[in-house]
Scaffold this active site. Structure first.
Site, mmCIF file in Angstrom:
data_model
loop_
_atom_site.group_PDB
_atom_site.id
_atom_site.type_symbol
_atom_site.label_atom_id
_atom_site.label_comp_id
_atom_site.label_asym_id
_atom_site.label_seq_id
_atom_site.Cartn_x
_atom_site.Cartn_y
_atom_site.Cartn_z
ATOM 1 N N ARG A 69 -30.053 -12.386 -69.660
ATOM 2 C CA ARG A 69 -29.738 -10.968 -69.491
ATOM 3 C C ARG A 69 -28.981 -10.661 -68.210
ATOM 4 N NH1 ARG A 69 -34.431 -11.490 -72.456
ATOM 5 N NH2 ARG A 69 -35.701 -11.506 -70.593
ATOM 6 N N GLU A 106 -45.145 -20.596 -66.052
ATOM 7 C CA GLU A 106 -46.585 -20.443 -66.237
ATOM 8 C C GLU A 106 -47.176 -21.704 -66.873
ATOM 9 O OE1 GLU A 106 -49.695 -17.259 -68.246
ATOM 10 O OE2 GLU A 106 -47.534 -16.960 -68.467
#
Length: 182
Positions: A69, A106
């Protein structure tokens, strides 16, 4: 959502144009969807204009956009301030010789890559992405650019998720954000 700069009325319009989708892509996540911002031509233009107003005249020669993005916001900003756009991509997406930087996710690690020769030592860069969460991708982009002698002037994002403390991971690098999630 609240803004870093409540004085500018454009911020409220930008914030209201961002759709929040609960439990996507998994339970507990409040996904900040910029596709609705892109559909609102006034809010999208205001987003670009706010960044351009901030960075015009700052002697920035490189706008580095983080995949994917950052590719939406980076090119119009780069054109408006007279800088080149450099894509920071995921592995095996760039066809030429690359340098890469590994970063933690993560669950595991990933890499960010940039074409060799895309930037030169001594250039001044802005790193742009749509959102900062934990800050891992921005830290990787900073490291990648600094490894080749580029001065990172600032990182910029449309949205910040402050509860994930990504800003803290940037160390002394400034971060400019238009909208903070609440």
């Amino acid at each position: 959502m609240a803004s870093q700069d409540e004085q500018d009325p454009r911020i409220a319009k930008i914030s209201s144009a961002i759709r929040v989708i609960p439990n996507f892509p998994k339970p507990g996540i409040m996904f900040q969807d910029i596709t609705t911002l892109l559909l609102d031509t006034k809010a999208f233009r205001d987003t670009i204009d706010l960044f351009v107003e901030r960075y015009r005249g700052k002697d920035i020669s490189v706008v580095a956009g983080v995949e994917a993005r950052g590719f939406i916001f980076g090119p119009p900003i780069a054109l408006a301030i007279g800088a080149k756009f450099v894509p920071m991509r995921k592995p095996n997406k760039l066809p030429g010789e690359v340098i890469s930087e590994e970063y933690s996710l993560e669950y595991g690690t990933d890499k960010m890559e940039m074409h060799v020769g895309a930037v030169q030592a001594g250039e001044r860069a802005l790193i742009i992405d749509d959102l900062i969460a934990t800050g891992g991708t921005l830290v990787a982009a900073i490291r990648l650019l600094e490894r080749v002698g580029v001065h990172v002037v600032e990182c910029a994002c449309v949205i910040e998720l402050p509860e994930l403390k990504g800003r803290e991971r940037l160390g002394d690098k400034p971060l400019f954000v238009l909208v903070s999630s609440t």
